[in-house]
Design a protein around this motif. Structure first.
Motif, PDB file in Angstrom:
ATOM      1  N   GLY A 163       0.029 -68.659  76.151  1.00  6.81           N
ATOM      2  CA  GLY A 163       1.113 -68.870  77.097  1.00  6.81           C
ATOM      3  C   GLY A 163       1.230 -70.316  77.546  1.00  6.81           C
ATOM      4  O   GLY A 163       2.344 -70.861  77.645  1.00  6.81           O
ATOM      5  N   GLU A 164       0.080 -70.939  77.810  1.00  6.14           N
ATOM      6  CA  GLU A 164       0.112 -72.336  78.247  1.00  6.14           C
ATOM      7  C   GLU A 164       0.574 -73.262  77.119  1.00  6.14           C
ATOM      8  O   GLU A 164       1.216 -74.279  77.369  1.00  6.14           O
ATOM      9  N   LYS A 165       0.256 -72.914  75.884  1.00  3.81           N
ATOM     10  CA  LYS A 165       0.704 -73.719  74.747  1.00  3.81           C
ATOM     11  C   LYS A 165       2.213 -73.589  74.509  1.00  3.81           C
ATOM     12  O   LYS A 165       2.859 -74.528  74.025  1.00  3.81           O
ATOM     13  N   LEU A 166       2.760 -72.411  74.847  1.00  2.04           N
ATOM     14  CA  LEU A 166       4.168 -72.139  74.526  1.00  2.04           C
ATOM     15  C   LEU A 166       5.077 -72.080  75.749  1.00  2.04           C
ATOM     16  O   LEU A 166       6.258 -71.746  75.617  1.00  2.04           O
ATOM     17  N   LYS A 196       8.504 -73.602  75.519  1.00  4.06           N
ATOM     18  CA  LYS A 196       9.329 -73.291  74.338  1.00  4.06           C
ATOM     19  C   LYS A 196      10.230 -72.098  74.645  1.00  4.06           C
ATOM     20  O   LYS A 196       9.732 -70.996  74.890  1.00  4.06           O
ATOM     21  N   PRO A 197      11.528 -72.271  74.603  1.00  5.63           N
ATOM     22  CA  PRO A 197      12.436 -71.146  74.869  1.00  5.63           C
ATOM     23  C   PRO A 197      12.317 -70.077  73.782  1.00  5.63           C
ATOM     24  O   PRO A 197      12.138 -70.386  72.600  1.00  5.63           O
ATOM     25  N   ASN A 198      12.377 -68.824  74.195  1.00  9.22           N
ATOM     26  CA  ASN A 198      12.410 -67.684  73.266  1.00  9.22           C
ATOM     27  C   ASN A 198      11.242 -67.709  72.270  1.00  9.22           C
ATOM     28  O   ASN A 198      11.426 -67.476  71.072  1.00  9.22           O
ATOM     29  N   ALA A 199      10.062 -68.007  72.783  1.00  6.66           N
ATOM     30  CA  ALA A 199       8.880 -68.030  71.921  1.00  6.66           C
ATOM     31  C   ALA A 199       8.506 -66.611  71.487  1.00  6.66           C
ATOM     32  O   ALA A 199       8.680 -65.645  72.235  1.00  6.66           O
ATOM     33  N   LYS A 200       7.981 -66.515  70.262  1.00  4.87           N
ATOM     34  CA  LYS A 200       7.605 -65.215  69.700  1.00  4.87           C
ATOM     35  C   LYS A 200       6.120 -65.211  69.335  1.00  4.87           C
ATOM     36  O   LYS A 200       5.613 -66.178  68.764  1.00  4.87           O
ATOM     37  N   VAL A 201       5.426 -64.113  69.662  1.00  2.95           N
ATOM     38  CA  VAL A 201       4.027 -63.966  69.276  1.00  2.95           C
ATOM     39  C   VAL A 201       3.845 -62.636  68.563  1.00  2.95           C
ATOM     40  O   VAL A 201       4.615 -61.689  68.754  1.00  2.95           O
ATOM     41  N   ILE A 202       2.813 -62.574  67.727  1.00  3.76           N
ATOM     42  CA  ILE A 202       2.436 -61.326  67.057  1.00  3.76           C
ATOM     43  C   ILE A 202       0.959 -61.076  67.288  1.00  3.76           C
ATOM     44  O   ILE A 202       0.212 -61.974  67.687  1.00  3.76           O
ATOM     45  N   PHE A 244       7.546 -66.998  63.768  1.00  6.28           N
ATOM     46  CA  PHE A 244       6.925 -66.711  65.060  1.00  6.28           C
ATOM     47  C   PHE A 244       6.108 -67.940  65.441  1.00  6.28           C
ATOM     48  O   PHE A 244       5.875 -68.829  64.629  1.00  6.28           O
ATOM     49  N   ASP A 245       5.643 -67.981  66.692  1.00  3.61           N
ATOM     50  CA  ASP A 245       5.009 -69.192  67.209  1.00  3.61           C
ATOM     51  C   ASP A 245       3.505 -69.075  67.406  1.00  3.61           C
ATOM     52  O   ASP A 245       2.800 -70.086  67.443  1.00  3.61           O
ATOM     53  N   ALA A 246       2.998 -67.854  67.553  1.00  2.00           N
ATOM     54  CA  ALA A 246       1.554 -67.691  67.777  1.00  2.00           C
ATOM     55  C   ALA A 246       1.103 -66.309  67.332  1.00  2.00           C
ATOM     56  O   ALA A 246       1.871 -65.340  67.343  1.00  2.00           O
ATOM     57  N   LEU A 247      -0.146 -66.248  66.936  1.00  2.00           N
ATOM     58  CA  LEU A 247      -0.799 -65.009  66.520  1.00  2.00           C
ATOM     59  C   LEU A 247      -2.095 -64.861  67.295  1.00  2.00           C
ATOM     60  O   LEU A 247      -2.868 -65.819  67.394  1.00  2.00           O
TER      61      LEU A 247
END
Length: 348
Positions: free
Chosen positions: A171-174, A177-183, A240-243
């Motif tokens: 969360g702190e990394k993103l 960033k608008p509309n960030a996606k994680v999986i 996506f932005d993070a896993l």
């Protein structure tokens, strides 16, 4: 990885068990409390100095996972540190009947304290009760017995905290960033520990309204399942932005799938604290940027606690005369900034 009921009442790191000075206890407002009353700073506390000889019986499951092997290693190395500790170690087994028999043998040998990481907490509850009724205090390691009467102290990891801290790191990394996606690449879904990790992750992400979890797959804590399930996620999610991956062992397979797909457009956070993960984080040449600990050093803490119990002492750094009934190890986030500090604890 291990199944347990999440306990979060007391955060107590592995190193803290044997470190620090004894805390001074609270005192009365009366300037003269009476000199014959024991004060908290006079309590006997366990330290590194040799004391009463203690025989500790240690029973764990078969080390069929890197983390479990590290747990056994941590327990034995910690015991070797103390000249006043004799460690009776059983042969690891995932057969509950065999492990019950091994623990009963230790009870019959009249060891001073038992440290038990049960193959199945529910199935071994009765033998824990048997030991306690025989006057042998039990330190229940990680996988928890069904009844608190079956152990004197429980020490283990914080699965909910793993998910929570992974979410906060991502969360702190993103956050900008608008509309960030994680999986999410989870472990075995039928295990409560997996459910707790996912719940912590989901709860943590609620603090970041710009982030949405768009996919989740459950693997099986193995390299092979990590690779196959990650390949499915990559095929289904083009961006996506993070896993967050629950387990560093299955993460080895996940990283293979990521490399084969030629993907490097996101950050990855692992789980547990494998040496391979630490090395990859330090090298900083791929997507893996951090891992959240489920520290095998909890087994070393269990030996410290068992020794204190056997010697009738409390814990240095705590004012109480007795050791705690619950010790939950903190799920620290390890990234490039602090990886050197944790490198020696990484499991293979």
């Amino acid at each position: 990885m291990t199944q347990l009921t999440s306990r979060r009442g007391l955060l107590f790191g592995a190193a803290a068990v044997s470190a620090g000075a004894v805390l001074t206890g609270c005192t009365s407002n009366d300037p003269d409390d009476g000199g014959d009353k024991a004060s908290a700073n006079e309590q006997p506390a366990a330290d590194d100095k040799p004391g009463k000889q203690v025989t500790i019986g240690y029973a764990g499951p078969l080390a069929d996972h890197g983390w479990l092997n590290a747990v056994n290693d941590q327990a034995q190395k910690r015991a070797e540190k103390y000249s006043d500790v004799t460690l009776e170690v059983t042969e690891g087994s995932n057969d509950t009947a065999q492990q019950i028999g091994q623990i009963e043998t230790l009870i019959n040998k009249k060891v001073d304290v038992l440290v038990v990481l049960p193959a199945d907490g529910k199935a071994l509850t009765q033998v824990g009760l048997k030991a306690m009724r025989a006057g042998i205090p039990v330190v229940n390691l990680d996988r928890i017995f069904n009844s608190p009467q079956a152990y004197r102290c429980w020490v283990g990891g914080d699965n909910y905290g793993m998910g929570l801290n992974a979410a906060h790191y991502i969360g702190e990394k993103l956050k900008d960033k608008p509309n960030a996606k994680v999986i999410e690449l989870a472990g075995l879904d039928n295990l409560e520990l997996t459910q707790q990790r996912t719940k912590g992750f989901d709860d943590g992400l609620k603090n970041y309204p710009n982030i949405q979890k768009v996919a989740r797959q459950a693997a099986e804590f193995t390299v092979e399942s990590g690779q196959s399930k990650m390949a499915q996620l990559l095929q289904a999610q083009s961006q996506f932005d993070a896993l967050w991956n629950h387990d560093d062992d299955q993460g080895v397979g996940a990283l293979r799938a990521i490399e084969q797909a030629g993907r490097d457009d996101f950050l990855m956070v692992g789980g547990a604290g494998a040496l391979s993960a630490f090395e990859a984080i330090k090298a900083d040449r791929g997507v893996l940027k951090a891992t959240v600990l489920y520290p095998p050093t909890m087994a070393a803490s269990a030996i410290d606690l068992a020794r204190a119990l056997g010697q009738g002492k409390g814990i240095s750094g705590l004012a109480e005369f007795e050791i705690p009934s619950t010790v939950t190890c903190y799920s620290a986030v390890v990234d490039k900034e602090n990886v050197d500090q944790y490198m020696s604890t990484g499991f293979k």
